[in-house]
Design a protein around this motif. Sequence first.
Motif, PDB file in Angstrom:
ATOM      1  N   PRO A 184       0.775  -1.129  -0.005  1.00 34.48           N
ATOM      2  CA  PRO A 184      -0.027   0.023  -0.075  1.00 34.48           C
ATOM      3  C   PRO A 184       0.749   1.193  -0.057  1.00 34.48           C
ATOM      4  O   PRO A 184       1.783   1.364   0.808  1.00 34.48           O
ATOM      5  N   ASP A 185       0.453   2.126  -0.935  1.00 40.95           N
ATOM      6  CA  ASP A 185       1.261   3.420  -0.762  1.00 40.95           C
ATOM      7  C   ASP A 185       0.672   4.368   0.110  1.00 40.95           C
ATOM      8  O   ASP A 185       0.079   5.455   0.038  1.00 40.95           O
ATOM      9  N   THR A 186       0.847   4.226   1.450  1.00 45.76           N
ATOM     10  CA  THR A 186       0.516   4.942   2.473  1.00 45.76           C
ATOM     11  C   THR A 186       1.511   4.555   3.695  1.00 45.76           C
ATOM     12  O   THR A 186       2.220   3.749   3.771  1.00 45.76           O
ATOM     13  N   TYR A 198       6.073  14.905   9.693  1.00 43.42           N
ATOM     14  CA  TYR A 198       7.346  14.484  10.401  1.00 43.42           C
ATOM     15  C   TYR A 198       8.665  14.734   9.422  1.00 43.42           C
ATOM     16  O   TYR A 198       8.264  14.840   8.296  1.00 43.42           O
ATOM     17  N   TYR A 199       9.742  15.102  10.214  1.00 44.35           N
ATOM     18  CA  TYR A 199      11.093  15.142   9.405  1.00 44.35           C
ATOM     19  C   TYR A 199      11.646  13.786   9.512  1.00 44.35           C
ATOM     20  O   TYR A 199      11.692  12.950  10.469  1.00 44.35           O
ATOM     21  N   PHE A 200      12.118  13.452   8.138  1.00 39.43           N
ATOM     22  CA  PHE A 200      12.680  12.167   7.863  1.00 39.43           C
ATOM     23  C   PHE A 200      14.012  12.004   7.629  1.00 39.43           C
ATOM     24  O   PHE A 200      14.477  12.820   6.950  1.00 39.43           O
ATOM     25  N   LEU A 252      13.396   3.967  13.241  1.00 34.25           N
ATOM     26  CA  LEU A 252      12.698   2.890  12.425  1.00 34.25           C
ATOM     27  C   LEU A 252      13.352   1.490  11.990  1.00 34.25           C
ATOM     28  O   LEU A 252      12.834   0.550  11.666  1.00 34.25           O
ATOM     29  N   GLY A 253      14.669   1.596  12.343  1.00 36.39           N
ATOM     30  CA  GLY A 253      15.486   0.644  12.134  1.00 36.39           C
ATOM     31  C   GLY A 253      15.700   0.479  10.370  1.00 36.39           C
ATOM     32  O   GLY A 253      15.435   1.336   9.671  1.00 36.39           O
ATOM     33  N   TYR A 254      16.018  -0.703  10.012  1.00 33.72           N
ATOM     34  CA  TYR A 254      16.273  -1.002   8.598  1.00 33.72           C
ATOM     35  C   TYR A 254      14.766  -0.864   7.706  1.00 33.72           C
ATOM     36  O   TYR A 254      13.911  -1.564   8.120  1.00 33.72           O
ATOM     37  N   VAL A 255      14.896  -0.186   6.784  1.00 36.17           N
ATOM     38  CA  VAL A 255      13.643  -0.073   5.969  1.00 36.17           C
ATOM     39  C   VAL A 255      14.221  -0.265   4.604  1.00 36.17           C
ATOM     40  O   VAL A 255      15.254  -0.016   4.020  1.00 36.17           O
ATOM     41  N   ASN A 256      13.218  -1.174   3.504  1.00 32.45           N
ATOM     42  CA  ASN A 256      13.684  -1.516   2.364  1.00 32.45           C
ATOM     43  C   ASN A 256      13.212  -0.410   1.361  1.00 32.45           C
ATOM     44  O   ASN A 256      12.777   0.901   1.845  1.00 32.45           O
ATOM     45  N   ASP A 257      13.626  -0.433   0.281  1.00 32.91           N
ATOM     46  CA  ASP A 257      13.735   0.794  -0.797  1.00 32.91           C
ATOM     47  C   ASP A 257      12.192   1.220  -0.979  1.00 32.91           C
ATOM     48  O   ASP A 257      11.921   2.511  -1.001  1.00 32.91           O
ATOM     49  N   ASN A 258      11.188   0.473  -1.000  1.00 33.64           N
ATOM     50  CA  ASN A 258       9.694   0.761  -0.975  1.00 33.64           C
ATOM     51  C   ASN A 258       9.178   1.658  -0.040  1.00 33.64           C
ATOM     52  O   ASN A 258       8.709   2.580  -0.095  1.00 33.64           O
ATOM     53  N   GLU A 259       9.699   1.093   1.429  1.00 32.80           N
ATOM     54  CA  GLU A 259       9.413   1.956   2.650  1.00 32.80           C
ATOM     55  C   GLU A 259       9.868   3.186   2.464  1.00 32.80           C
ATOM     56  O   GLU A 259       9.454   4.153   3.147  1.00 32.80           O
ATOM     57  N   ALA A 260      11.258   3.275   2.129  1.00 29.06           N
ATOM     58  CA  ALA A 260      12.036   4.705   2.200  1.00 29.06           C
ATOM     59  C   ALA A 260      11.377   5.503   1.300  1.00 29.06           C
ATOM     60  O   ALA A 260      11.235   6.700   1.490  1.00 29.06           O
ATOM     61  N   LYS A 261      10.814   5.015   0.100  1.00 23.60           N
ATOM     62  CA  LYS A 261      10.153   6.038  -1.106  1.00 23.60           C
ATOM     63  C   LYS A 261       8.864   6.659  -0.096  1.00 23.60           C
ATOM     64  O   LYS A 261       8.651   7.493  -0.286  1.00 23.60           O
ATOM     65  N   ILE A 262       8.111   5.616   0.536  1.00 23.39           N
ATOM     66  CA  ILE A 262       6.844   6.143   1.177  1.00 23.39           C
ATOM     67  C   ILE A 262       7.212   7.154   2.240  1.00 23.39           C
ATOM     68  O   ILE A 262       6.638   8.067   2.231  1.00 23.39           O
ATOM     69  N   LEU A 263       8.288   6.891   3.134  1.00 27.42           N
ATOM     70  CA  LEU A 263       8.556   7.713   3.985  1.00 27.42           C
ATOM     71  C   LEU A 263       9.057   9.185   3.618  1.00 27.42           C
ATOM     72  O   LEU A 263       8.957  10.186   3.976  1.00 27.42           O
ATOM     73  N   MET A 264       9.700   9.084   2.389  1.00 25.18           N
ATOM     74  CA  MET A 264      10.112  10.409   1.759  1.00 25.18           C
ATOM     75  C   MET A 264       9.132  10.928   1.081  1.00 25.18           C
ATOM     76  O   MET A 264       8.952  12.371   1.071  1.00 25.18           O
ATOM     77  N   CYS A 267       6.680  12.793   4.099  1.00 24.16           N
ATOM     78  CA  CYS A 267       7.522  13.879   5.053  1.00 24.16           C
ATOM     79  C   CYS A 267       7.387  15.026   4.914  1.00 24.16           C
ATOM     80  O   CYS A 267       7.047  15.498   3.610  1.00 24.16           O
ATOM     81  N   LYS A 268       7.486  15.829   5.852  1.00 23.19           N
ATOM     82  CA  LYS A 268       7.445  17.250   5.991  1.00 23.19           C
ATOM     83  C   LYS A 268       8.770  17.702   5.301  1.00 23.19           C
ATOM     84  O   LYS A 268       8.691  18.595   4.352  1.00 23.19           O
ATOM     85  N   ALA A 269       9.727  17.110   5.446  1.00 21.89           N
ATOM     86  CA  ALA A 269      11.109  17.480   4.742  1.00 21.89           C
ATOM     87  C   ALA A 269      12.019  16.212   5.103  1.00 21.89           C
ATOM     88  O   ALA A 269      12.057  15.792   6.324  1.00 21.89           O
ATOM     89  N   PHE A 270      13.055  16.097   4.130  1.00 27.24           N
ATOM     90  CA  PHE A 270      13.980  14.973   4.393  1.00 27.24           C
ATOM     91  C   PHE A 270      15.261  15.735   5.066  1.00 27.24           C
ATOM     92  O   PHE A 270      15.793  16.741   4.494  1.00 27.24           O
TER      93      PHE A 270
END
Length: 357
Positions: A184-186, A198-200, A252-264, A267-270
């Motif tokens: 899911p893209d959420t 959130y700042y990521f 958050l620990g390790y995140v995969n590429d898909n999760e990193a994309k979602i978090l970016m 986010c409010k800003a990286f």
Amino acid sequence: MKKYKKIVINGRFLTQKITGVQRYALEITKSIDNLSSEFSLPIEIIVPLHFETQINLKNIKLIHYGTHNGIIWEQIDFCYYIKKHKALSINFCNSIPLFAPKGIVCIHDITYKVNPQFITTKHLKLTRLWNLLQYYVGSKKSVHLFTVSEFSKKQIIETYKISSSKITVAYNGWQHYNTKIDAPDTLETFPMLKNKEYYFSLSTMAKNKNFSWIVESALKNPNSTYAVAGNIDIKKLGNNVGSQIPKNMHCLGYVNDNEAKILMKYCKAFLFPSLYEGFGIPPLEALAMGAKVICSNASCLPEIFEDCVHYIDPYNSNVNLDDLLKQKISEPNKILNKYSWEKTAQIYKNQIFKIIK
């Protein structure tokens, strides 16, 4: 008789976790694969005998070879293959076979040489000695040297006293992030985080990544939410700092590429408060995902991101991030249009043609 009979890519990176350097090697290899019909010599990628790889190449031949793994494989088996087949080697990841150094090597940065203050453990001291040897041999003995920014090029030239004609800048790209997010893209995997609130950051405990800046910023802004992905061992910060990890900061620990994309994306800003980089690919990935970026003004980063990000002093966490984000900057397409893996592969191709002609 031709000087070289084939081109061989050092495939050791395929046995390693994909971080920035390995990503560079992977994406350029795939882009060179698309250009392989333009080369006059066959191209192969060599990997350890028992390694099962999932790389999908249409034209570059994958060769399993040797009886060792890791550095030993690279320095013995891969070296022997180069000599046996009179091959031009391409080494994308800061290292080169010491007994077959007349190849191409990419040295992304020389942090182990210019930043001894980042070395804090016995393991890092040994790693530093090995990298110093690699830097020296790569700069002095390779047929051509690549790096990933004008900043790194200047440092290498000044440190190792080589001609500027021997080293070429070949930037990173971002197109590996130009793919759909898997459903899911959420943010439902991260229920503690709310859309654009959130700042990521992606970080590690490496000194140059400056994780402590994020901690300090979170402490000074208790009403803001911070999320950090990566291998973060709080204990390594020491009792004083470690005990101050605030409640508004989520590791958050390790995140995969898909999760990193979602978090970016949400986010409010990286945040990227790094003290030293050869290129700095995470902010580029964040821009590709439509995120605003707050970036350190250190090392190569102003060169890479120009006026398309918001800059901070990485030694000063006393900054109002909300106010900073209100400042006007250029559109990200200015930077995204500048960098691509295809452009970088063309740069490699052109230099290889000069070598094998």
